[in-house]
Design a protein around this motif. Structure first.
Motif, PDB file in Angstrom:
ATOM      1  N   SER A  93       0.997  -1.336   0.027  1.00 53.71           N
ATOM      2  CA  SER A  93      -0.078   0.123  -0.122  1.00 53.71           C
ATOM      3  C   SER A  93       0.768   1.201  -0.301  1.00 53.71           C
ATOM      4  O   SER A  93       2.148   0.932  -0.143  1.00 53.71           O
ATOM      5  N   ALA A  94       0.405   2.334  -0.183  1.00 59.31           N
ATOM      6  CA  ALA A  94       0.783   3.577   0.235  1.00 59.31           C
ATOM      7  C   ALA A  94       0.615   4.111   1.416  1.00 59.31           C
ATOM      8  O   ALA A  94       1.241   5.466   1.755  1.00 59.31           O
ATOM      9  N   LEU A  95       0.601   3.262   2.543  1.00 61.84           N
ATOM     10  CA  LEU A  95       0.500   3.929   3.803  1.00 61.84           C
ATOM     11  C   LEU A  95       2.069   4.300   4.249  1.00 61.84           C
ATOM     12  O   LEU A  95       1.999   5.354   5.256  1.00 61.84           O
ATOM     13  N   GLY A  96       2.889   3.969   3.635  1.00 66.01           N
ATOM     14  CA  GLY A  96       4.162   4.180   4.093  1.00 66.01           C
ATOM     15  C   GLY A  96       4.536   5.507   3.628  1.00 66.01           C
ATOM     16  O   GLY A  96       5.662   6.162   3.977  1.00 66.01           O
ATOM     17  N   GLU A  97       3.624   6.056   2.951  1.00 65.11           N
ATOM     18  CA  GLU A  97       4.152   7.269   2.255  1.00 65.11           C
ATOM     19  C   GLU A  97       3.440   8.533   3.310  1.00 65.11           C
ATOM     20  O   GLU A  97       3.455   9.828   3.211  1.00 65.11           O
ATOM     21  N   LEU A  98       2.496   7.946   4.216  1.00 64.63           N
ATOM     22  CA  LEU A  98       1.911   9.313   5.081  1.00 64.63           C
ATOM     23  C   LEU A  98       2.982   9.613   5.893  1.00 64.63           C
ATOM     24  O   LEU A  98       3.893   9.088   6.464  1.00 64.63           O
ATOM     25  N   ARG A  99       2.573  10.939   6.186  1.00 66.90           N
ATOM     26  CA  ARG A  99       3.257  11.662   7.212  1.00 66.90           C
ATOM     27  C   ARG A  99       2.396  12.404   8.297  1.00 66.90           C
ATOM     28  O   ARG A  99       1.053  12.275   7.952  1.00 66.90           O
ATOM     29  N   VAL A 100       2.760  12.833   9.400  1.00 68.26           N
ATOM     30  CA  VAL A 100       1.839  13.607  10.474  1.00 68.26           C
ATOM     31  C   VAL A 100       1.260  14.557   9.756  1.00 68.26           C
ATOM     32  O   VAL A 100       2.062  15.516   9.046  1.00 68.26           O
ATOM     33  N   HIS A 138      -8.638  -5.331   1.395  1.00 66.85           N
ATOM     34  CA  HIS A 138      -7.359  -5.903   1.324  1.00 66.85           C
ATOM     35  C   HIS A 138      -6.831  -5.438  -0.255  1.00 66.85           C
ATOM     36  O   HIS A 138      -7.308  -5.851  -1.056  1.00 66.85           O
ATOM     37  N   ILE A 139      -6.304  -4.359  -0.377  1.00 68.19           N
ATOM     38  CA  ILE A 139      -5.973  -3.811  -1.745  1.00 68.19           C
ATOM     39  C   ILE A 139      -5.066  -4.631  -2.485  1.00 68.19           C
ATOM     40  O   ILE A 139      -4.298  -5.536  -1.831  1.00 68.19           O
ATOM     41  N   ASP A 140      -4.829  -4.500  -3.755  1.00 75.34           N
ATOM     42  CA  ASP A 140      -4.068  -5.390  -4.604  1.00 75.34           C
ATOM     43  C   ASP A 140      -2.981  -4.544  -4.946  1.00 75.34           C
ATOM     44  O   ASP A 140      -1.943  -5.366  -5.504  1.00 75.34           O
ATOM     45  N   ILE A 187     -10.388   3.300  -4.733  1.00 76.79           N
ATOM     46  CA  ILE A 187      -9.405   4.173  -4.826  1.00 76.79           C
ATOM     47  C   ILE A 187      -9.332   4.887  -3.738  1.00 76.79           C
ATOM     48  O   ILE A 187     -10.153   5.778  -3.276  1.00 76.79           O
ATOM     49  N   ASP A 188      -8.227   4.395  -2.787  1.00 76.64           N
ATOM     50  CA  ASP A 188      -7.789   4.999  -1.463  1.00 76.64           C
ATOM     51  C   ASP A 188      -9.232   4.953  -0.729  1.00 76.64           C
ATOM     52  O   ASP A 188      -9.561   5.878  -0.082  1.00 76.64           O
ATOM     53  N   GLY A 189     -10.013   3.737  -0.862  1.00 86.80           N
ATOM     54  CA  GLY A 189     -11.074   3.443  -0.163  1.00 86.80           C
ATOM     55  C   GLY A 189     -12.326   3.982  -0.894  1.00 86.80           C
ATOM     56  O   GLY A 189     -13.517   3.814  -0.075  1.00 86.80           O
ATOM     57  N   ILE A 190     -12.314   4.549  -1.894  1.00 91.94           N
ATOM     58  CA  ILE A 190     -13.439   5.081  -2.371  1.00 91.94           C
ATOM     59  C   ILE A 190     -14.025   4.378  -3.531  1.00 91.94           C
ATOM     60  O   ILE A 190     -13.325   3.995  -4.386  1.00 91.94           O
ATOM     61  N   GLY A 209      -2.230  14.992  -6.126  1.00 88.60           N
ATOM     62  CA  GLY A 209      -1.975  15.785  -7.432  1.00 88.60           C
ATOM     63  C   GLY A 209      -1.221  14.849  -8.472  1.00 88.60           C
ATOM     64  O   GLY A 209      -1.079  13.599  -8.258  1.00 88.60           O
ATOM     65  N   VAL A 210      -0.887  15.064  -9.707  1.00 89.29           N
ATOM     66  CA  VAL A 210      -0.158  14.342 -10.763  1.00 89.29           C
ATOM     67  C   VAL A 210       1.136  13.903  -9.967  1.00 89.29           C
ATOM     68  O   VAL A 210       1.715  14.455  -9.576  1.00 89.29           O
ATOM     69  N   GLY A 211       1.321  12.415 -10.138  1.00 91.34           N
ATOM     70  CA  GLY A 211       2.443  11.925  -9.594  1.00 91.34           C
ATOM     71  C   GLY A 211       2.228  11.171  -8.099  1.00 91.34           C
ATOM     72  O   GLY A 211       2.868  10.311  -7.818  1.00 91.34           O
ATOM     73  N   ASP A 212       1.131  11.581  -7.444  1.00 89.53           N
ATOM     74  CA  ASP A 212       0.816  11.030  -6.224  1.00 89.53           C
ATOM     75  C   ASP A 212       0.207   9.447  -6.235  1.00 89.53           C
ATOM     76  O   ASP A 212      -0.415   9.058  -7.460  1.00 89.53           O
ATOM     77  N   SER A 213       0.540   8.758  -5.220  1.00 85.65           N
ATOM     78  CA  SER A 213       0.275   7.360  -5.061  1.00 85.65           C
ATOM     79  C   SER A 213      -1.019   7.352  -4.401  1.00 85.65           C
ATOM     80  O   SER A 213      -1.645   7.804  -3.606  1.00 85.65           O
ATOM     81  N   VAL A 214      -1.858   6.080  -5.220  1.00 84.54           N
ATOM     82  CA  VAL A 214      -3.135   5.862  -4.455  1.00 84.54           C
ATOM     83  C   VAL A 214      -3.165   4.171  -4.004  1.00 84.54           C
ATOM     84  O   VAL A 214      -2.604   3.351  -4.994  1.00 84.54           O
ATOM     85  N   ASN A 215      -3.987   3.737  -3.359  1.00 87.83           N
ATOM     86  CA  ASN A 215      -4.402   2.343  -3.055  1.00 87.83           C
ATOM     87  C   ASN A 215      -5.335   2.085  -3.938  1.00 87.83           C
ATOM     88  O   ASN A 215      -6.291   2.479  -3.990  1.00 87.83           O
ATOM     89  N   LEU A 216      -5.185   0.855  -4.408  1.00 89.71           N
ATOM     90  CA  LEU A 216      -6.216   0.235  -5.355  1.00 89.71           C
ATOM     91  C   LEU A 216      -6.704  -1.148  -5.033  1.00 89.71           C
ATOM     92  O   LEU A 216      -5.998  -2.004  -4.549  1.00 89.71           O
ATOM     93  N   GLU A 217      -8.112  -1.288  -5.247  1.00 94.61           N
ATOM     94  CA  GLU A 217      -8.456  -2.672  -5.030  1.00 94.61           C
ATOM     95  C   GLU A 217      -9.410  -2.982  -6.079  1.00 94.61           C
ATOM     96  O   GLU A 217     -10.553  -2.221  -6.312  1.00 94.61           O
ATOM     97  N   ASN A 218      -9.289  -4.056  -6.823  1.00 96.65           N
ATOM     98  CA  ASN A 218      -9.891  -4.417  -7.892  1.00 96.65           C
ATOM     99  C   ASN A 218     -11.550  -5.044  -7.409  1.00 96.65           C
ATOM    100  O   ASN A 218     -11.527  -5.382  -6.307  1.00 96.65           O
ATOM    101  N   ASP A 219     -12.395  -5.131  -8.193  1.00 99.70           N
ATOM    102  CA  ASP A 219     -13.537  -5.796  -7.842  1.00 99.70           C
ATOM    103  C   ASP A 219     -13.229  -7.142  -7.418  1.00 99.70           C
ATOM    104  O   ASP A 219     -12.776  -7.911  -7.876  1.00 99.70           O
ATOM    105  N   ILE A 220     -13.918  -7.622  -6.276  1.00101.43           N
ATOM    106  CA  ILE A 220     -13.684  -9.071  -5.643  1.00101.43           C
ATOM    107  C   ILE A 220     -14.092 -10.062  -6.609  1.00101.43           C
ATOM    108  O   ILE A 220     -13.797 -11.174  -6.691  1.00101.43           O
ATOM    109  N   ILE A 221     -15.363  -9.721  -7.339  1.00102.27           N
ATOM    110  CA  ILE A 221     -16.016 -10.630  -8.067  1.00102.27           C
ATOM    111  C   ILE A 221     -15.113 -10.887  -9.272  1.00102.27           C
ATOM    112  O   ILE A 221     -15.023 -12.205  -9.593  1.00102.27           O
ATOM    113  N   GLY A 222     -14.569  -9.948  -9.978  1.00105.24           N
ATOM    114  CA  GLY A 222     -13.658 -10.161 -10.998  1.00105.24           C
ATOM    115  C   GLY A 222     -12.542 -10.977 -10.724  1.00105.24           C
ATOM    116  O   GLY A 222     -11.789 -11.787 -11.414  1.00105.24           O
TER     117      GLY A 222
END
Length: 226
Positions: A70-77, A101-103, A140-143, A173-186
């Motif tokens: 995930s991109a959680l490691g990029e988080l900051r305070v 459970h992101i992919d 995308i990021d839980g959305i 913004g452009v270049g930022d990372s996002v967490n992705l989860e595919n449709d579980i049925i797929g």
């Protein structure tokens, strides 16, 4: 299990980093109502377990595997995160089935405005892109969002003002990372087509996908779906 309908944005108050793991402490409000230690909260799409509760904040452990995927490691305070409590039995299913459970992660390639909508183009690993379908769902990021277009190495979503305002998409913004989860049925369908699902053994007559793992019109026609 979640729906991908974000309840609020939280703020990272502290990050305790271990050698390969971390503990996040997050300020929140809505998602703390009725929450107890041991409950699950999706943090920007990642299902985490509440380990501590105190007033307007909660803490959760993040394992090494979660940081790797995930991109959680990029988080900051001070970073903001999308928050959603687990789906309650009998609740409305406003988005789609989300496991938390992101992919993997993707990167924002472009952002453009079209009247009242904002389009985001996101690139990701081919193993994620192949399970993204136009008019299907992706997280995308839980959305929970609807896929508007699919390209060889990326896909696009069109976001309404409300969704953008109440989530962290407005800060991306452009270049930022996002967490992705595919449709579980797929994901389950692909697994079964590969003959590795363990639900039913493959017979010599069971259809298989193409050598590349992709579904094609030729494959579907050959096996009676045309």
């Amino acid at each position: 299990m979640f729906t991908g309908i974000v309840e609020e944005k939280g703020e990272i108050l502290s990050i305790e980093r271990g050698s390969i793991s971390a503990i996040l402490t997050i300020r929140a409000k809505e998602v703390l109502t009725g929450t107890k230690i041991g409950d699950s909260i999706a943090v920007s799409g990642v299902c985490l377990t509440v380990t501590r509760l105190s007033g307007d904040r909660f803490s959760a452990d993040v394992m090494a595997e979660t940081l790797r995927r995930s991109a959680l490691g990029e988080l900051r305070v001070g970073s903001h995160v999308n928050l959603e409590r687990a789906l309650a039995v009998g609740g409305r299913m406003g988005g789609h089935i989300v496991s938390g459970h992101i992919d993997g992660t993707g990167k924002i390639l472009g952002i453009r405005t079209e009247d009242n909508a904002v389009w985001y183009r996101i690139t990701a690993d081919p193993k994620i892109i192949r399970l993204v379908v136009e008019k299907g769902s992706v997280t995308i990021d839980g959305i929970s969002l609807t896929v508007a277009a699919v390209h060889a190495d990326s896909f696009e979503v069109s976001v309404i003002p409300h969704t953008r305002e109440v989530t962290t998409l407005s800060e991306k913004g452009v270049g930022d990372s996002v967490n992705l989860e595919n449709d579980i049925i797929g994901k389950y369908v692909e697994r079964l087509l590969q003959g590795q699902g363990g639900i039913a053994p493959m017979s010599s007559e069971t259809p298989r996908a193409s050598a590349s793992g992709a579904l094609t019109m030729e494959f579907l026609t050959e096996h009676g779906f045309g």
